[in-house]
Design a protein around this motif. Structure first.
Motif, short mmCIF file in Angstrom:
data_model
loop_
_atom_site.label_atom_id
_atom_site.label_comp_id
_atom_site.label_asym_id
_atom_site.label_seq_id
_atom_site.Cartn_x
_atom_site.Cartn_y
_atom_site.Cartn_z
N LEU A 8 16.32 -13.79 11.22
CA LEU A 8 16.19 -14.61 12.43
C LEU A 8 15.16 -14.00 13.36
N ASN A 9 15.15 -12.68 13.47
CA ASN A 9 14.17 -12.02 14.33
C ASN A 9 12.76 -12.21 13.81
N ARG B 69 17.64 -20.02 6.59
CA ARG B 69 18.56 -19.49 5.60
C ARG B 69 18.00 -19.51 4.17
N ILE C 31 13.70 -16.95 15.59
CA ILE C 31 14.75 -17.93 15.87
C ILE C 31 15.79 -17.26 16.76
N LYS C 32 16.09 -17.92 17.88
CA LYS C 32 17.07 -17.32 18.80
C LYS C 32 18.35 -18.13 18.81
N LEU C 33 19.45 -17.46 18.60
CA LEU C 33 20.74 -18.12 18.61
C LEU C 33 21.64 -17.39 19.60
N MET D 199 25.59 -8.90 5.30
CA MET D 199 25.34 -10.29 5.67
C MET D 199 24.82 -10.39 7.09
N VAL D 200 25.51 -9.70 8.00
CA VAL D 200 25.13 -9.77 9.41
C VAL D 200 23.76 -9.15 9.62
N SER E 64 24.87 -16.62 19.55
CA SER E 64 25.74 -15.61 18.96
C SER E 64 25.91 -15.91 17.50
N LEU E 65 26.03 -14.87 16.70
CA LEU E 65 26.15 -15.08 15.26
C LEU E 65 27.52 -15.59 14.87
N VAL F 138 20.40 -11.14 10.98
CA VAL F 138 19.71 -10.75 12.21
C VAL F 138 18.23 -10.49 11.92
#
Lengths: 260, 327
Positions: free
Chosen positions: A142-143, A171, A147-149, A134-135, A151-152, A139
């Motif tokens: 998003l990369n 998503r 898209i920059k967040l 999932m993680v 923290s997950l 990542v």
């Protein structure tokens, strides 16, 4: 009804529409939310649905998303008749939806939101969550999308409006949806954040998706859409190729000014 | 992992203040429990004896098991206020069957099956009628209690000394109820954290509409969860009836509210979508310690009720502070 008003509507492509709705009606009791609406989406096309409040925009996309069943009318995908009886079926047909406002679960972290409804599992038993995957996939996506967040593992409620909307759009991307529906994707966003979301929509098109966008913002509509469909009082009152129309004309169609 | 200085700063600002481990409600609860134990122990040294702590643990076993059911329901956005009478109905049926000469194993099996079925019914009504579960299960509480009264005719029923193992037995010197509650705590935690089912429960509690729109079969998940909770209640009921040996129709009276209190104290929210099993179990322990401590200090039971009420209200307010701050 108003077919005669559809002047100059040259077919966009000779291609077969990926999605076609014919003669769609939706009645809620005595209220006619949609009356005999025809609507088509072609491959790699962005269609904007515009109209005043209560024009039937949301009802139309909810029919495509499998939330509402039409009272009458047919739906075709790639030329074949289909029935979209639930959001699950819509998803299986390759239709993904980003809803306004309720697109994310606020109390959950980023990967949990990313994989909501199709959590990956270990092994053959479809029971135990594969958190690592999932993680990783979150990542990656998003990369890819830029898209920059922060923290997950933060709860989504701590993200900014733009970050949330990016996440809500991001998503749906890894799932190979052919048709993406977005309800007011830039509502309540600042200028910069809106720009990012619009870029994401264009990116979806680049990747081969067709996108249906509802928006009240004419500038945003003219920024991304290839074709604009205008609803008024549940009736399709116009359909224009973006290059052959002006915001003025669209606004007139929306309010029905030309009829006066 | 992904750095974006601007949003990072924004994030820090929102969660600034106390260090993370102190803001954690579960840890906070642990400190409260330790402090309370020291206070009780210093007033009456008997409180902190091994024997008394073991007794506290024994007293909370049925509550602990039942609270796991309540926590699962609350986290998924539901609630079941009929679990007290489900326990009563199940106990009464077991005793009635045994007193009428039925096979003990069969009686136990039926007694366990009744709360499972009750939970299933609650789940079907809640999910299909779209009514508020609080009201539906409040009504069902009377239905099940009424059934228990009808069956027992309001009389004391006895197990006739059968089936004491679950409530009074020991394995390697460890009381059975303790083993069961510990297993249930770990199992529930595992379920919520590592399984698809559990994660979907939490997601549904966080935003039911979105869970539905994301392709989760919300109705089926609810029915499954109410049924599973019924099974947990069935287990709690077996432990209770096995330990007591004889019961009235109101054997489970108050469990619906005490489990609710324990879960809320433990950081589970009424709105759903949040809470941990570790916290929930600490909530159970806190309730047990307060009750036992006040008993040992010879505080009248009237004051005990008052104290428990105050603790619940304080816990709810404390857990809501974060929300107020983040507005």
């Amino acid at each position: 009804m108003n077919e005669e008003r559809q002047k100059d509507l040259t077919p966009i492509q000779n291609a077969q529409p990926v999605l076609e709705l014919k003669g769609i009606c939706k009645y809620f009791g005595g209220i006619h939310a949609l009356e005999n609406v025809d609507f088509a989406v072609f491959p790699e096309e962005i269609v904007a649905i515009v109209g005043d409040n209560g024009a039937g925009k949301s009802t139309l996309i909810k029919i495509i998303a499998g939330v509402h069943a039409p009272t009458a009318g047919e739906i075709y995908m790639q030329g074949k008749p289909v029935e979209i009886a639930s959001p699950i079926q819509a998803r299986e047909l390759g239709i993904e939806t980003v809803y306004q406002e309720l697109a994310l679960i606020e109390t959950r972290d980023v990967p949990s939101n990313f994989f909501l409804g199709r959590e990956p599992t270990h092994g053959k038993l479809d029971i135990f969550i594969d958190r690592k995957r999932m993680v990783e996939e979150t990542v990656n996506t998003l990369n890819t999308l830029g898209i920059k967040l922060p923290s997950l593992s933060t709860m989504v409620r701590y993200l900014s409006g733009g970050q949330r909307q990016s996440l809500a759009i991001g998503r749906i991307m890894p799932w190979g949806g052919k048709i993406i529906i977005m309800d007011e994707p830039t509502a309540a966003l600042g200028v910069k954040e809106s720009r990012k979301v619009l870029d994401l929509i264009l990116k979806l098109k680049e990747q081969g998706c067709s996108v249906i966008v509802i928006s009240h913002n004419m500038r945003h509509v003219f920024n991304v859409a290839d074709r604009i469909v205008v609803l008024r009082g549940g009736i399709k009152v116009g359909e224009r190729i973006k290059k052959q129309t002006t915001p003025d004309e669209i606004v007139k169609l929306i309010v029905g000014a030309e009829m006066l | 992992m992904m750095d974006n200085p601007k949003s990072d700063g924004q994030l820090k600002k929102k969660t600034a203040g106390l260090p993370a481990f102190l803001r954690n409600q579960t840890f906070f609860l642990l400190i409260v429990i330790v402090l309370l134990s020291i206070v009780f122990g210093s007033i009456n040294p008997r409180f902190l004896t091994w024997r008394n702590l073991l007794a506290v643990f024994q007293q909370i076993t049925v509550l602990g098991i039942a609270t796991m059911a309540m926590a699962l329901l609350l986290i998924s956005g539901g609630i079941d206020l009929s679990i007290g009478s489900m326990i009563g109905l199940s106990s009464v049926v077991i005793c009635t069957l045994i007193m009428r000469g039925s096979n003990v194993g069969l009686a136990i099996f039926i007694g366990f099956g009744i709360p499972v079925f009750c939970g299933f019914i609650n789940g079907v009504i809640v999910s299909k009628s779209k009514c508020v579960p609080l009201i539906v299960t409040l009504g069902m509480n009377y239905v099940y209690y009424g059934l228990a009264l009808v069956i027992s005719q309001g009389l004391f029923l006895s197990m006739k000394g059968n089936f004491q193992f679950l409530g009074r037995g020991r394995v390697f010197g460890v009381p059975m109820p303790m083993i069961i509650v510990i297993v249930m705590v770990f199992a529930t935690h595992f379920l919520l954290t590592y399984t698809k089912y559990g994660r979907r429960l939490v997601a549904m509690g966080g935003n039911e509409q979105l869970a539905y729109l994301s392709g989760i079969n919300v109705d089926r998940l609810k029915i499954m969860n109410y049924t599973l909770s019924g099974a947990i209640i069935g287990l709690a009921s077996l432990v209770l009836v096995s330990r007591l040996g004889n019961v009235l129709a109101n054997a489970g009276e108050g469990y619906e509210l005490r489990t609710l209190a324990a879960a809320i104290i433990g950081g589970v929210t009424f709105e759903g979508g949040r809470g941990t099993i570790a916290g929930t179990f600490l909530g159970v322990i806190l309730l047990g310690i307060v009750q036992n401590g006040l008993n040992i200090l010879n505080v009248s039971s009237y004051f005990q009720t008052l104290a428990v009420g105050i603790i619940i209200v304080v816990a709810v307010v404390v857990s809501n502070l974060e929300k107020i701050r983040n507005r």
